[in-house]
Design a protein around this motif. Structure first.
Motif, PDB file in Angstrom:
ATOM      1  N   GLU A   1       0.496   5.293   1.887  1.00 30.30           N
ATOM      2  CA  GLU A   1      -0.181   6.119   2.874  1.00 30.30           C
ATOM      3  C   GLU A   1      -0.248   7.569   2.397  1.00 30.30           C
ATOM      4  O   GLU A   1       0.734   8.098   1.875  1.00 30.30           O
ATOM      5  CB  GLU A   1       0.558   6.077   4.214  1.00 30.30           C
ATOM      6  CG  GLU A   1       0.512   4.730   4.893  1.00 30.30           C
ATOM      7  CD  GLU A   1       1.206   4.759   6.244  1.00 30.30           C
ATOM      8  OE1 GLU A   1       1.663   5.846   6.657  1.00 30.30           O
ATOM      9  OE2 GLU A   1       1.298   3.695   6.879  1.00 30.30           O
TER      10      GLU A   1
ATOM     11  N   GLY B   1       0.773  -1.221   0.000  1.00 29.57           N
ATOM     12  CA  GLY B   1       0.000   0.000   0.000  1.00 29.57           C
ATOM     13  C   GLY B   1       0.809   1.279   0.000  1.00 29.57           C
ATOM     14  O   GLY B   1       2.036   1.270   0.024  1.00 29.57           O
TER      15      GLY B   1
ATOM     16  N   ASN C   1      -3.944   3.159   1.280  1.00 33.10           N
ATOM     17  CA  ASN C   1      -4.627   2.557   0.146  1.00 33.10           C
ATOM     18  C   ASN C   1      -3.868   1.315  -0.326  1.00 33.10           C
ATOM     19  O   ASN C   1      -2.645   1.316  -0.382  1.00 33.10           O
ATOM     20  CB  ASN C   1      -4.697   3.587  -0.993  1.00 33.10           C
ATOM     21  CG  ASN C   1      -5.280   3.020  -2.262  1.00 33.10           C
ATOM     22  OD1 ASN C   1      -6.200   2.209  -2.228  1.00 33.10           O
ATOM     23  ND2 ASN C   1      -4.740   3.445  -3.397  1.00 33.10           N
ATOM     24  N   GLY C   2      -4.610   0.255  -0.632  1.00 33.03           N
ATOM     25  CA  GLY C   2      -3.999  -0.961  -1.140  1.00 33.03           C
ATOM     26  C   GLY C   2      -3.449  -1.877  -0.079  1.00 33.03           C
ATOM     27  O   GLY C   2      -2.605  -2.723  -0.366  1.00 33.03           O
ATOM     28  N   VAL C   3      -3.928  -1.757   1.158  1.00 36.16           N
ATOM     29  CA  VAL C   3      -3.454  -2.639   2.225  1.00 36.16           C
ATOM     30  C   VAL C   3      -4.085  -4.019   2.060  1.00 36.16           C
ATOM     31  O   VAL C   3      -5.146  -4.167   1.454  1.00 36.16           O
ATOM     32  CB  VAL C   3      -3.781  -2.065   3.619  1.00 36.16           C
ATOM     33  CG1 VAL C   3      -3.073  -0.740   3.826  1.00 36.16           C
ATOM     34  CG2 VAL C   3      -5.283  -1.886   3.801  1.00 36.16           C
ATOM     35  N   ASN C   4      -3.433  -5.035   2.589  1.00 38.05           N
ATOM     36  CA  ASN C   4      -3.912  -6.411   2.381  1.00 38.05           C
ATOM     37  C   ASN C   4      -3.999  -7.179   3.687  1.00 38.05           C
ATOM     38  O   ASN C   4      -3.517  -8.292   3.802  1.00 38.05           O
ATOM     39  CB  ASN C   4      -3.010  -7.151   1.394  1.00 38.05           C
ATOM     40  CG  ASN C   4      -1.557  -7.171   1.823  1.00 38.05           C
ATOM     41  OD1 ASN C   4      -1.208  -6.679   2.891  1.00 38.05           O
ATOM     42  ND2 ASN C   4      -0.696  -7.734   0.978  1.00 38.05           N
TER      43      ASN C   4
END
Length: 249
Positions: A117, A115, A133-136
């Protein structure tokens, strides 16, 4: 103030990400004592300096909190809508509108974490909000008592499974004082009462997930009345529309 660690619990792979988020809550957040943390990341991520939101009745910060940013919670007689700019994450999917006098900077998480930030600061350079955004990762939680001060739908962030996340501002109690949370969450994190699952500030998206966190000190407010009073300030009147403006394209 002592910097805090906002962490995730790596619970699922990308394929099962949305299910994990909507069924579980998140624990340690701004305003939550460190000893109460439920969360772990695949390598913890040090977050930004935490903003102090203080009313006139709040006591002066302790020596351990001298780096916190004091912000008046005095209500404004009239809110003036500021001119806005738009920030879009580098992958081009998630965007939001923010006051033109504020700034947004992007940073990469520690090595090994997915991700990007975006950290939003006010005109004086005080960090107010972090969005990742795009964290898993997913959430894990505990039973708490919750009071909801404010909530609203955020249709621009509808999840791949059809779930529509909500904006929320809440207080949670779990035997060690109140913790305050503000950001986007699954509507299930906005149930009031005793024994509800703790706040989860991750929402699923087509590119992984979005984490949102307004920065509060520990404790965020001296009491729930002060938290409600903060809702009448310009700062709240600008942070809430920013979060409501989030859009996934």
């Amino acid at each position: 103030m002592n910097s805090r660690r906002a962490t995730f619990f790596t619970a699922v792979t990308s394929a099962g990400f949305s299910v994990s988020l909507v069924l579980a809550g998140c624990g340690a957040q701004p305003g939550t004592p460190a000893a109460a943390s439920d969360l772990a990341v695949s390598g913890t991520a040090e977050r930004t300096a935490i903003l102090t939101l203080r009313s006139a009745s709040t006591a002066a910060p302790s020596a351990a909190a001298t780096s916190a940013v004091p912000v008046s919670a005095a209500p404004s007689a009239k809110h003036v809508s500021p001119a806005l700019k738009t920030f879009t994450f580098p992958d081009g999917h998630i965007s939001f509108a923010y006051p033109e006098a504020w700034t947004v900077r992007t940073v990469l998480p520690p090595a090994g974490l997915a991700g990007v930030e975006a950290i939003v600061a006010d005109a004086s350079g005080n960090d107010l909000l972090t969005l990742a955004n795009g964290v898993n990762a997913g959430c894990t939680g505990r039973p708490v008592s919750r009071k909801v001060f404010d909530q609203a739908a955020v249709p621009g962030m509808a999840a791949p499974n059809g779930t529509e996340p909500s904006f929320g501002f809440v207080a949670e109690s779990y035997g060690k004082g109140d913790a305050y949370f503000m950001g986007l969450t699954d509507p299930r994190s906005l149930k009031e009462g005793e024994g509800v699952s703790s706040w989860c500030n991750l929402v699923p998206t087509a590119n992984g997930g979005l984490f949102t966190r307004v920065h509060f000190n520990d404790p965020g407010f001296p009491n729930k009345g002060a938290a409600k009073a903060w809702m009448a300030t310009d700062q709240y009147a600008q942070l809430k529309p920013l979060l409501l403006s989030l859009n996934y394209a």
